[in-house]
Design a protein around this motif. Structure first.
Motif, short mmCIF file in Angstrom:
data_model
loop_
_atom_site.label_atom_id
_atom_site.label_comp_id
_atom_site.label_asym_id
_atom_site.label_seq_id
_atom_site.Cartn_x
_atom_site.Cartn_y
_atom_site.Cartn_z
N MET A 170 3.86 -4.72 -7.91
CA MET A 170 3.71 -4.21 -6.54
C MET A 170 3.37 -5.34 -5.57
SD MET A 170 1.63 -0.62 -6.74
CE MET A 170 0.43 -1.31 -7.85
N LYS A 171 3.69 -5.08 -4.31
CA LYS A 171 3.37 -6.02 -3.23
C LYS A 171 2.37 -5.33 -2.31
CE LYS A 171 8.14 -7.14 -3.87
NZ LYS A 171 9.46 -6.58 -3.52
N ILE A 172 1.15 -5.84 -2.30
CA ILE A 172 0.02 -5.17 -1.66
C ILE A 172 -0.58 -6.06 -0.59
CG2 ILE A 172 -2.23 -4.09 -2.08
CD1 ILE A 172 -1.20 -4.28 -5.20
N ALA A 173 -0.78 -5.50 0.61
CA ALA A 173 -1.41 -6.25 1.71
C ALA A 173 -2.78 -5.67 2.01
CB ALA A 173 -0.55 -6.21 2.96
N PHE A 174 -3.73 -6.55 2.29
CA PHE A 174 -5.06 -6.15 2.72
C PHE A 174 -5.25 -6.61 4.16
CE2 PHE A 174 -5.44 -6.40 -1.87
CZ PHE A 174 -6.10 -5.21 -2.16
N LEU A 175 -5.43 -5.65 5.06
CA LEU A 175 -5.74 -5.96 6.45
C LEU A 175 -7.24 -5.99 6.60
CD1 LEU A 175 -4.81 -6.34 9.43
CD2 LEU A 175 -4.93 -3.85 9.65
N THR A 176 -7.79 -7.07 7.14
CA THR A 176 -9.25 -7.24 7.14
C THR A 176 -9.73 -8.10 8.31
OG1 THR A 176 -11.10 -8.16 5.86
CG2 THR A 176 -8.96 -9.18 5.52
N ILE B 160 0.55 6.75 -5.30
CA ILE B 160 0.93 6.97 -3.90
C ILE B 160 2.42 6.65 -3.70
CG2 ILE B 160 0.62 6.21 -1.52
CD1 ILE B 160 -2.32 5.67 -2.28
N LEU B 161 2.85 5.50 -4.23
CA LEU B 161 4.24 5.08 -4.06
C LEU B 161 5.20 6.03 -4.76
CD1 LEU B 161 3.73 1.23 -4.45
CD2 LEU B 161 4.31 2.45 -2.35
N GLN B 162 4.77 6.59 -5.89
CA GLN B 162 5.65 7.53 -6.60
C GLN B 162 5.71 8.88 -5.91
OE1 GLN B 162 3.89 7.48 -10.50
NE2 GLN B 162 4.77 5.47 -11.05
N ALA C 12 -4.67 -0.43 -8.77
CA ALA C 12 -3.22 -0.52 -8.96
C ALA C 12 -2.64 0.84 -9.37
CB ALA C 12 -2.90 -1.58 -10.01
N ASP C 13 -3.33 1.54 -10.26
CA ASP C 13 -2.87 2.86 -10.68
C ASP C 13 -2.85 3.83 -9.48
OD1 ASP C 13 -2.59 1.97 -13.27
OD2 ASP C 13 -4.46 2.87 -13.99
N ARG D 294 5.53 1.15 8.25
CA ARG D 294 6.65 1.82 7.58
C ARG D 294 6.46 1.76 6.06
NH1 ARG D 294 10.86 -1.13 11.57
NH2 ARG D 294 10.47 0.17 13.40
N CYS D 295 5.23 1.93 5.65
CA CYS D 295 4.87 1.99 4.23
C CYS D 295 3.55 2.74 4.15
CB CYS D 295 4.75 0.58 3.65
SG CYS D 295 3.36 -0.38 4.29
N PRO D 296 3.14 3.17 2.97
CA PRO D 296 1.85 3.87 2.85
C PRO D 296 0.68 3.00 3.29
CG PRO D 296 3.17 4.21 0.89
CD PRO D 296 3.87 3.16 1.69
N LEU D 297 -0.30 3.64 3.93
CA LEU D 297 -1.51 2.96 4.39
C LEU D 297 -2.73 3.63 3.76
CD1 LEU D 297 -3.19 1.12 6.29
CD2 LEU D 297 -2.98 2.89 8.02
N VAL D 298 -3.51 2.84 3.04
CA VAL D 298 -4.73 3.32 2.39
C VAL D 298 -5.94 2.80 3.16
CG1 VAL D 298 -6.14 3.20 0.29
CG2 VAL D 298 -3.65 3.38 0.11
N ILE D 299 -6.91 3.66 3.42
CA ILE D 299 -8.19 3.24 3.99
C ILE D 299 -9.23 3.29 2.89
CG2 ILE D 299 -10.01 3.69 5.68
CD1 ILE D 299 -7.48 2.85 7.02
#
Length: 380
Positions: free
Chosen positions: A1-7, A378-380, A372-373, A110-115
């Motif tokens: 997966m390609k995961i970004a953290f906005l901080t 979420i992506l699935q 990661a799980d 344009r992708c899922p956003l997790v808080i």
């Protein structure tokens, strides 16, 4: 997966100082990259725009847009554009951001956003019993409502946040983590006798104004005990005093204060050395989400006396791997400290149990896999 953290923060020489949010992202990023995932760190509030790669992590330093009355909105749109460019290039699958001040309130990725809840301004103001700024609460609530999914570092923080914002969404619970290789119990620094250690910012919400009153009670029972304080001095938000340390000093008894040593901010290595040499660590805090400092001390097999408020039982099991006492119960808090100072076997018992719990629940490998799980679902 390609995961970004906005901080707003990350512990790196190029991105400035960092607190608990940055440290938790740093640890999680290490665990995710070790597991084969691609990690991006998007740090806003920077002096310049810059992209660089280090230790397999891609960093984006983001300079805030300055325009009177519209700076926040324009910065949000700048961040949104960057995220969506990465998504368009198939370089990004999912974004995670903290709840603090609701920076994603006007961002439409344009992708899922997790808080992930590490404690919003609204949350800490409630625990501190002080008013929250209207705009901060507005943006925090909007960000939580617009998110694809919600995480929290503790059940307590999730429950209180749902109550404060009247949310109907549920939270997954995944705690903060630490790198066990950096906080080892196999340490060459010898343990000193009768040394209490507090490490963290000197600030009201972490119980700094209770510490002198607790220490006075300990000193009455053991006049050889020393209190060592590590961490930056903070202003007091209620009185407006510029120094919490100056507010603390008159609270110590005149003899007890001679056994108090305030060392200020120290390096990562110096903090670890101080933890290793301490007899007991103390944390009489009032407001946390899930304190990394407690976990670090537990990983180094330290006996701890800490606050019993809210989140505390999710970290320490009272009388099994530490003692939990309310910060204002000064005599009871002191009694538990004295009990540990006088009983090496009990200290060792607590320390071993504490290290075991950290290994099983708070290691970066365990927490990275849980995260990661969660992202995959979420992506699935």
């Amino acid at each position: 997966m390609k995961i970004a953290f906005l901080t707003p923060e990350f512990p790196h020489p190029k991105t400035g100082s960092s607190g608990g949010i940055g440290t938790s992202i740093f640890n999680l990023s290490k665990g995710l990259t070790s597991a084969g995932h691609q990690v991006f760190i998007l740090v806003y509030g920077q002096s310049d725009d810059e992209v660089f790669t280090e230790n397999e992590i891609v960093f984006y330093r983001i300079k805030n847009v300055k325009f009177k009355g519209f700076s926040r909105f324009l910065t949000q749109k700048k961040i949104e554009k960057l995220i969506n460019q990465l998504v368009k290039k198939n370089q990004l699958d999912i974004v995670e951001a903290p709840d603090w001040t609701g920076m994603t309130s006007r961002i439409q990725p344009r992708c899922p956003l997790v808080i992930r809840l590490n404690g919003s301004d609204t949350y800490f103001c409630y625990l501190d019993k002080r008013p929250v700024k209207f705009l901060n609460k507005f943006h925090e609530k909007l960000a939580l409502q617009k998110s694809t999914a919600l995480l929290s570092v503790s059940h307590y923080t999730a429950s209180l946040t749902k109550q404060l914002f009247q949310l109907k969404k549920d939270f997954a619970i995944i705690p903060n983590s630490i790198d066990l290789t950096k906080f080892s119990n196999d340490y060459s620094v010898p343990v000193q006798d009768n040394v209490l250690l507090y490490f963290g910012t000197l600030i009201r919400k972490k119980g700094a104004l209770e510490l002198p009153l607790i220490f006075n009670e300990v000193y009455k029972r053991n006049n050889k005990v020393k209190l060592v304080l590590l961490g930056r001095d903070a202003s007091d938000i209620i009185t407006g005093n510029s120094s919490t340390w100056k507010m603390m000093q008159p609270l110590f008894d005149k003899n007890a204060i001679n056994n108090v040593l305030y060392l200020g901010s120290k390096s990562y290595q110096e903090i670890k050395d101080s933890i290793a040499s301490a007899t007991v660590c103390v944390f009489p805090t009032f407001a946390e989400a899930l304190p990394v400092s407690w976990i670090e001390a537990m990983a180094m097999q330290k006996a701890i006396v800490a606050s019993n408020i809210g989140w505390a039982a999710e970290v320490i099991d009272d009388s099994i791997n530490g003692f939990l006492v309310h910060p204002t119960a000064h005599e009871s808090f002191a009694e538990k400290i004295v009990q540990l100072l006088e009983n090496e076997d009990l200290r060792n018992q607590f320390g071993i149990a504490a290290r075991t719990k950290v290994t099983q629940k708070f290691s970066i490998e365990v927490v990275a896999k849980q995260s990661a799980d969660f992202y995959k679902n979420i992506l699935q």
